[in-house]
Design an enzyme around this catalytic site. Structure first.
Site, PDB file in Angstrom:
ATOM      1  N   ASP A 224      32.761  35.869  11.945  1.00 13.04           N
ATOM      2  CA  ASP A 224      32.351  35.070  10.796  1.00 13.04           C
ATOM      3  C   ASP A 224      32.928  35.650   9.509  1.00 13.04           C
ATOM      4  O   ASP A 224      32.938  36.874   9.309  1.00 13.04           O
ATOM      5  CB  ASP A 224      30.818  35.059  10.728  1.00 13.04           C
ATOM      6  CG  ASP A 224      30.282  34.132   9.674  1.00 13.04           C
ATOM      7  OD1 ASP A 224      30.533  32.912   9.763  1.00 13.04           O
ATOM      8  OD2 ASP A 224      29.595  34.612   8.749  1.00 13.04           O
ATOM      9  N   GLU A 273      39.949  48.546  25.434  1.00  7.92           N
ATOM     10  CA  GLU A 273      39.332  49.478  26.370  1.00  7.92           C
ATOM     11  C   GLU A 273      38.846  48.769  27.629  1.00  7.92           C
ATOM     12  O   GLU A 273      38.523  49.409  28.631  1.00  7.92           O
ATOM     13  CB  GLU A 273      38.144  50.184  25.708  1.00  7.92           C
ATOM     14  CG  GLU A 273      38.533  51.121  24.567  1.00  7.92           C
ATOM     15  CD  GLU A 273      37.311  51.662  23.829  1.00  7.92           C
ATOM     16  OE1 GLU A 273      36.167  51.324  24.254  1.00  7.92           O
ATOM     17  OE2 GLU A 273      37.476  52.392  22.840  1.00  7.92           O
TER      18      GLU A 273
END
Length: 583
Positions: A224, A273
């Protein structure tokens, strides 16, 4: 057809592959959780309600769900005022409910993107409470943007800035000793204090949040106000007029600063990751030329393109928008994103049923949905016809299609909400100008009868109009020509026909539109006439043809795969899209 998913899922990855590029051509369905489905009957949609409708989402044929904020919140801004980034609002569920929802979605082969709100917290966040208890210059206040006021006693705000929602962008606090104190910046509502991203603690806390939800099986994040995090406020603040005059070219004090991408490079490190890597999509209202950096492989990976959402139902505007954004996506190495409706704008079935907006007007906003005789008459049937054509056009494009809950039902904006029932801060902070965004956030109609049309057992948190009955899932489920079944067919075909991220504009003899060599930058043919038919070929030998005019044109040869309106007599009706397989 099944609405409900009841079997237990053994893991959060069942039913999903490990394709790291799944998002490039995904159909993503946005759920505004408080208005989707209410399982516990408190009038507010919840996570168990979403889980109960996973079968519906699977039958619809979407690849992913984007879940709007579900965090603890006072709902000063529809959940975008977050109290705790690593928990679920108790009114809509628990972390256990969240885990069950993720498992059900993944079992159905549907991935999950969640909203994250890093520009501001709520004023109920523990950090902000600590800032209010702490003295000026404290570490707690350094997490936010506090300033001394102007005037002899600091009684005036640090600047005359206005917030996005209207009203002042600065609010004064009361110091711990009870005296009037400093002012804090809030780009949106006063309940949404802006964070200070120069503070390393803010960086680390959001990295922890990204890992928290990723470890729970989330596949990506919709960011956002992605262009608002990095701020650089000088000692002497510019006036609002001076601020408005500063170009947003990477050095604006508040918006789209170049260093915001340092934040997203950190996030990308965390995304990578995981296997497959997590994806981010930026809500970045920036100059188009600056959008690719947000969507780069070193950044979030994708950025929203709202250009089609802001276009009128017009062939020239649609073609120019598509061509420009496919070129822009190639610059970033990402895929484009296509949006016609979301939780912040008037539903496109209504937009297309109102007079077209001129250049420079707010084409997606709500300022023209005023009462007292100022609202233009809605041409509901024409609006829905154009919406169906535009949606089928959108779903044929290469890239990701972001769909908003209820658009698959052909829902219109709900304009008839009493003032006493409205919730959106833009309504309260912009009296007489905007009725706010509640009209696109009214709870969905699942059945044709009942107090809430199957939304839940209790009274819905926003009132539903009687006309929702004929737009309900139940009313449309078995109707072959319904908007719901149009979306189902199109989404199924979209998966089957999926190809490279390319299209080729083509000329159709006798269709009334210029060929690819004739369409100039102004969207007109060589003779100056406007193009009213757009056609493009996708890899694999299938065509999308849209007639933007009100008049029928010859239907091109080929096997009809799906059409937004019934076809007959080898003609393509006005305001209709068809997909064809070439012979």
């Amino acid at each position: 057809m099944s609405f409900t998913s009841t079997a237990e899922a053994p893991s959060t990855t069942s039913g999903l592959g490990a394709d790291p590029h799944w998002w490039r051509q995904a159909a993503v369905y946005q759920i505004y959780p408080r208005s989707f489905a209410d399982a516990d009957g408190n009038g507010i949609g919840d996570l168990r309600g979403i889980t109960s409708r996973v079968g519906y989402l699977q039958d619809l044929g979407v690849d992913a769900v984007w879940l709007s904020p579900f965090y603890p919140s006072a709902l000063a801004d529809g959940g975008y005022d977050v109290d705790d980034y690593r928990d679920v609002d108790p009114k809509i569920g628990t972390l256990e409910d969240f885990d069950a929802m993720v498992a059900a979605l993944h079992r159905a082969g549907i991935r999950l993107i969640v909203d994250i709100v890093p520009n501001h917290t709520s004023d109920r966040h523990e950090w902000f409470h600590e800032a209010l208890r702490s003295p000026k210059g404290s570490a707690a206040r350094e997490r936010y943007i506090f300033r001394d006021g102007e005037g002899d006693a600091g009684e005036l705000p640090p600047s005359d800035w206005t917030s996005i929602f209207g009203g002042p962008a600065w609010t004064r606090i009361t110091e711990p000793d009870g005296t009037p104190g400093q002012w804090f910046l809030h780009s949106f509502a006063k309940e949404q204090p802006d964070l200070n991203w120069h503070n390393r603690e803010v960086h680390e806390d959001f990295l922890q949040t990204v890992r928290f939800w990723s470890d729970r099986g989330v596949d990506g994040f919709r960011v956002d106000v992605a262009h608002g995090l990095a701020k650089d406020l000088p000692a002497n603040l510019p006036s609002q007029a001076e601020l408005d005059a500063i170009p947003k070219d990477g050095a604006h004090p508040l918006w789209d600063r170049d260093e915001v991408h340092e934040i997203y490079r950190e996030w990308r490190g965390v995304f990578n990751e995981y296997d497959p890597p997590k994806i981010g999509v930026a809500e970045a209202w920036v100059d188009s030329a600056r959008r690719p950096t947000y969507a780069s492989a070193e950044g979030l990976g994708q950025a929203f393109n709202f250009d089609l959402l802001e276009a009128n139902f017009d062939a020239a505007q649609f073609r120019e928008t598509v061509t420009f954004n496919l070129d822009l996506a190639a610059t970033s190495g990402s895929s484009s994103t296509w949006v016609l409706s979301n939780h912040d704008v008037v539903r496109h079935a209504t937009r297309y049923g109102l007079p077209p907006k001129a250049d420079g007007e707010d084409k997606a906003g709500t300022h023209w949905l005023l009462t007292a005789g100022t609202t233009p008459e809605l041409q509901a049937e024409a609006g829905l016809r154009r919406a169906r054509a535009a949606s089928l056009f959108e779903l044929a494009l290469p890239g990701s299609a972001y769909l908003y809950q209820g658009e698959e039902l052909g829902l219109h904006e709900v304009a008839e909400i009493p003032d006493a029932d409205r919730q959106d801060p833009t309504f309260f902070r912009s009296p007489g100008f905007s009725v706010g965004r509640d009209g696109c956030r009214v709870p969905l109609p699942w059945s044709s009868a009942g107090e809430t049309f199957g939304f839940g057992a209790g009274e819905a948190h926003l009132p539903q109009p009687e006309w929702f009955s004929r737009y309900s899932v139940q009313a449309q489920d078995a109707a072959e020509d319904s908007t719901l079944n149009l979306y189902r067919r199109a989404l199924q075909l979209r998966r089957e026909l999926q190809g490279a991220d390319t299209l080729e504009w083509i000329e159709l003899p006798g269709a009334g539109g210029p060929g690819p060599g004739d369409l100039g930058s102004e969207g007109t043919g060589a003779d100056g006439s406007a193009s009213e038919v757009l056609a493009f070929r996708r890899p694999g030998g299938w065509l999308c043809v849209t007639n933007f005019s009100e008049q029928a044109v010859p239907l091109p040869a080929g096997e009809v795969l799906v059409s937004s309106q019934p076809l007959s007599a080898e003609v393509l009706p006005g305001e209709t899209t068809v997909w064809l397989r070439e012979h």
